[in-house]
Design a protein around this motif. Structure first.
Motif, PDB file in Angstrom:
ATOM      1  N   TYR A  99     -29.443 -11.134 -34.693  1.00  0.00           N
ATOM      2  CA  TYR A  99     -30.123 -11.697 -33.513  1.00  0.00           C
ATOM      3  C   TYR A  99     -31.621 -11.817 -33.777  1.00  0.00           C
ATOM      4  CZ  TYR A  99     -25.685 -10.371 -31.423  1.00  0.00           C
ATOM      5  OH  TYR A  99     -24.340 -10.233 -31.156  1.00  0.00           O
ATOM      6  N   TYR A 100     -32.177 -10.842 -34.465  1.00  0.00           N
ATOM      7  CA  TYR A 100     -33.608 -10.825 -34.753  1.00  0.00           C
ATOM      8  C   TYR A 100     -34.003 -11.968 -35.692  1.00  0.00           C
ATOM      9  CZ  TYR A 100     -38.104  -9.007 -36.455  1.00  0.00           C
ATOM     10  OH  TYR A 100     -39.429  -8.860 -36.801  1.00  0.00           O
ATOM     11  N   ASN A 101     -33.257 -12.146 -36.756  1.00  0.00           N
ATOM     12  CA  ASN A 101     -33.581 -13.210 -37.717  1.00  0.00           C
ATOM     13  C   ASN A 101     -33.469 -14.595 -37.082  1.00  0.00           C
ATOM     14  OD1 ASN A 101     -34.080 -11.398 -39.809  1.00  0.00           O
ATOM     15  ND2 ASN A 101     -31.930 -11.352 -40.447  1.00  0.00           N
ATOM     16  N   LYS A 102     -32.465 -14.768 -36.238  1.00  0.00           N
ATOM     17  CA  LYS A 102     -32.296 -16.047 -35.550  1.00  0.00           C
ATOM     18  C   LYS A 102     -33.467 -16.293 -34.596  1.00  0.00           C
ATOM     19  CE  LYS A 102     -28.826 -18.625 -32.884  1.00  0.00           C
ATOM     20  NZ  LYS A 102     -27.445 -18.552 -32.319  1.00  0.00           N
ATOM     21  N   TYR A 103     -33.888 -15.224 -33.906  1.00  0.00           N
ATOM     22  CA  TYR A 103     -35.003 -15.371 -32.969  1.00  0.00           C
ATOM     23  C   TYR A 103     -36.310 -15.668 -33.698  1.00  0.00           C
ATOM     24  CZ  TYR A 103     -38.873 -14.289 -29.939  1.00  0.00           C
ATOM     25  OH  TYR A 103     -40.059 -14.370 -29.257  1.00  0.00           O
ATOM     26  N   LEU A 104     -36.540 -15.049 -34.854  1.00  0.00           N
ATOM     27  CA  LEU A 104     -37.790 -15.286 -35.584  1.00  0.00           C
ATOM     28  C   LEU A 104     -37.962 -16.760 -35.923  1.00  0.00           C
ATOM     29  CD1 LEU A 104     -38.191 -12.290 -38.076  1.00  0.00           C
ATOM     30  CD2 LEU A 104     -39.355 -12.683 -35.893  1.00  0.00           C
ATOM     31  N   ARG A 105     -36.870 -17.435 -36.283  1.00  0.00           N
ATOM     32  CA  ARG A 105     -36.949 -18.879 -36.566  1.00  0.00           C
ATOM     33  C   ARG A 105     -37.310 -19.641 -35.294  1.00  0.00           C
ATOM     34  NH1 ARG A 105     -32.371 -17.302 -39.665  1.00  0.00           N
ATOM     35  NH2 ARG A 105     -30.920 -18.016 -38.048  1.00  0.00           N
ATOM     36  N   TYR A 106     -36.727 -19.227 -34.177  1.00  0.00           N
ATOM     37  CA  TYR A 106     -37.013 -19.876 -32.892  1.00  0.00           C
ATOM     38  C   TYR A 106     -38.462 -19.610 -32.481  1.00  0.00           C
ATOM     39  CZ  TYR A 106     -36.292 -21.171 -27.962  1.00  0.00           C
ATOM     40  OH  TYR A 106     -36.359 -21.748 -26.732  1.00  0.00           O
ATOM     41  N   ARG A 107     -38.926 -18.382 -32.705  1.00  0.00           N
ATOM     42  CA  ARG A 107     -40.305 -18.023 -32.351  1.00  0.00           C
ATOM     43  C   ARG A 107     -41.296 -18.850 -33.167  1.00  0.00           C
ATOM     44  NH1 ARG A 107     -44.719 -15.122 -33.564  1.00  0.00           N
ATOM     45  NH2 ARG A 107     -45.693 -13.864 -31.908  1.00  0.00           N
ATOM     46  N   ALA A 108     -40.985 -19.076 -34.435  1.00  0.00           N
ATOM     47  CA  ALA A 108     -41.871 -19.869 -35.291  1.00  0.00           C
ATOM     48  C   ALA A 108     -42.045 -21.275 -34.737  1.00  0.00           C
ATOM     49  CB  ALA A 108     -41.315 -19.907 -36.714  1.00  0.00           C
TER      50      ALA A 108
ATOM     51  N   SER B 298     -24.441 -18.089 -28.193  1.00  0.00           N
ATOM     52  CA  SER B 298     -23.791 -19.381 -28.415  1.00  0.00           C
ATOM     53  C   SER B 298     -24.654 -20.566 -27.998  1.00  0.00           C
ATOM     54  CB  SER B 298     -22.467 -19.438 -27.635  1.00  0.00           C
ATOM     55  OG  SER B 298     -22.704 -19.408 -26.233  1.00  0.00           O
ATOM     56  N   ASP B 299     -25.763 -20.306 -27.310  1.00  0.00           N
ATOM     57  CA  ASP B 299     -26.603 -21.388 -26.800  1.00  0.00           C
ATOM     58  C   ASP B 299     -28.046 -21.121 -27.225  1.00  0.00           C
ATOM     59  OD1 ASP B 299     -28.088 -23.228 -25.299  1.00  0.00           O
ATOM     60  OD2 ASP B 299     -26.625 -23.196 -23.662  1.00  0.00           O
ATOM     61  N   GLU B 300     -28.657 -22.057 -27.917  1.00  0.00           N
ATOM     62  CA  GLU B 300     -30.006 -21.853 -28.451  1.00  0.00           C
ATOM     63  C   GLU B 300     -31.039 -21.577 -27.364  1.00  0.00           C
ATOM     64  OE1 GLU B 300     -33.209 -24.549 -30.799  1.00  0.00           O
ATOM     65  OE2 GLU B 300     -31.285 -24.255 -31.809  1.00  0.00           O
ATOM     66  N   LYS B 301     -30.809 -22.075 -26.152  1.00  0.00           N
ATOM     67  CA  LYS B 301     -31.807 -21.850 -25.106  1.00  0.00           C
ATOM     68  C   LYS B 301     -31.856 -20.379 -24.674  1.00  0.00           C
ATOM     69  CE  LYS B 301     -28.832 -23.099 -21.160  1.00  0.00           C
ATOM     70  NZ  LYS B 301     -28.623 -24.075 -20.069  1.00  0.00           N
ATOM     71  N   PHE B 302     -30.853 -19.604 -25.086  1.00  0.00           N
ATOM     72  CA  PHE B 302     -30.823 -18.178 -24.736  1.00  0.00           C
ATOM     73  C   PHE B 302     -31.151 -17.290 -25.938  1.00  0.00           C
ATOM     74  CE2 PHE B 302     -27.421 -19.708 -21.645  1.00  0.00           C
ATOM     75  CZ  PHE B 302     -28.306 -19.774 -20.573  1.00  0.00           C
ATOM     76  N   VAL B 303     -31.696 -17.848 -27.014  1.00  0.00           N
ATOM     77  CA  VAL B 303     -31.893 -17.073 -28.229  1.00  0.00           C
ATOM     78  C   VAL B 303     -32.863 -15.904 -28.012  1.00  0.00           C
ATOM     79  CG1 VAL B 303     -33.745 -18.538 -29.139  1.00  0.00           C
ATOM     80  CG2 VAL B 303     -32.308 -17.227 -30.702  1.00  0.00           C
ATOM     81  N   THR B 304     -33.885 -16.111 -27.198  1.00  0.00           N
ATOM     82  CA  THR B 304     -34.828 -15.024 -26.920  1.00  0.00           C
ATOM     83  C   THR B 304     -34.149 -13.927 -26.115  1.00  0.00           C
ATOM     84  OG1 THR B 304     -36.620 -16.655 -26.855  1.00  0.00           O
ATOM     85  CG2 THR B 304     -37.120 -14.444 -26.030  1.00  0.00           C
TER      86      THR B 304
END
Length: 348
Positions: A231-240, A157-163
């Motif tokens: 969770y993986y797809n959301k993280y890949l965008r954040y990792r980019a 629910s919080d982008e800062k915890f996406v990883t």
């Protein structure tokens, strides 16, 4: 929220750089010889454990046995050391056994190289030091489906915890150990590389897992596809975004906001923070138990679970399944009992 959580082990400082520096030079040379001898076939993690064990032992010898050279240590002194590990260090049976094995191995190496100089020396460790029961000193954490959902929902629910959410999901849906999670790189997961009826993602290359030898056991890991991918797809965008901002060229899958790969210490600190959400002690290995338990609850056969996890023995499956007998699916067995009862009633 729970502040006083029970899964903690007693720790006591037993070495220091100052004490290690004072270890008998002959013992230091013996440690180096031992590590070189073992280094040809042991993993770096195992060598690190050996070195830690020997530093603990020889610091104790420094303080309690006049810094004697290893072959001069008496049997009663060795017994005193192991009593110290139990009475003062509060070691578990498993930790006790590791030190016992280390000192026995050290004795074998000493005999191999110095038997001519010390013809009366014998490896007496296993005959003099009796093992103690390998009972756990910490209560095992068993996580429910509701607790895991609560934790994943909170992190997601919080982008800062996406990883954190992605790492947690990978651990839950693959059963990877903590060291295995850090071996994933940007090429390890291919959404089209499927296995077991397309229900699982199969890693594109083998991961180094726990096992004998320098490289351990190399295995493909399997991830429950549809539960992990969101969770993986959301993280890949954040990792980019991290890569773009930091200009990192790291191939590691999981990155800190600085662009550097996350470390084991990072994962452990995250697990500690998760405790405040689930209200239970958290550690990554509990998620390996959860993975096996989930597959068992969903009715997968023992043979399939053993194949997915990569075990060579069915005994491991029993160890990792956290289900009480009363909670197992006994439908087939109970239907037979109900048929028998029905038949008996009809006879009456």
């Amino acid at each position: 929220m729970v502040n006083n959580l029970p899964r903690r082990t007693f720790k006591k400082v037993t070495t220091s750089p100052e004490l290690i520096e004072k270890i008998n030079p002959q013992n230091k040379k013996l440690i180096d010889l031992f590590l070189k001898s073992k280094g040809r076939k042991c993993s770096d993690a195992t060598l690190k454990n050996y070195k830690s064990d020997l530093n603990i032992f020889f610091c104790w010898v420094l303080n309690n046995c006049d810094n004697k050279y290893f072959p001069d240590i008496k049997k009663f002194e060795m017994s005193d050391f192991f009593s110290y590990t139990v009475d003062e260090l509060q070691w578990s049976g498993k930790r006790f056994a590791r030190m016992r094995s280390t000192l026995s191995s050290l004795s074998d190496v000493f005999l191999k190289f110095f038997e001519d100089d010390y013809p009366r020396f014998r490896n007496y460790i296993n005959s003099v030091i009796e093992p103690i029961p390998k009972e756990p000193v910490r209560e095992k954490t068993v996580l429910s489906d509701e607790e895991i959902k609560q934790l994943l929902d909170y992190l997601d629910s919080d982008e800062k915890f996406v990883t954190e959410a992605c790492v947690l999901a990978l651990a839950i849906y693959s059963g990877c150990r903590i060291s295995e999670l850090l071996q994933f790189n940007i090429d390890t997961i291919d959404v089209n590389h499927l296995a077991y009826g397309n229900s699982f993602l199969e890693t594109t290359h083998k991961i180094r897992t726990k096992g004998a030898g320098k490289q351990g056991k190399l295995l493909n890991k399997y991830i429950i596809k549809d539960l992990f991918l969101p969770y993986y797809n959301k993280y890949l965008r954040y990792r980019a975004e991290i890569v773009k901002k930091t200009k990192t060229d790291s191939k590691a899958l999981f990155l800190q906001n600085t662009g550097k790969p996350i470390k084991v210490s990072t994962l452990r600190s995250w697990a500690l923070s998760w405790e405040n959400i689930v209200g239970k002690p958290m550690y990554i290995h509990a998620l390996r138990h959860l993975f096996v338990t989930t597959l068992t609850k969903k009715g997968l056969s023992d043979e399939l679970i053993i194949s997915i996890v990569g075990w060579s023995s069915a005994e491991m499956k029993k160890i990792y399944t956290d289900i009480d007998d009363k909670d197992r699916n006994w439908d087939k067995d109970l239907s037979k009992l109900e048929s028998f009862i029905k038949e008996e009633k009809e006879i009456e």
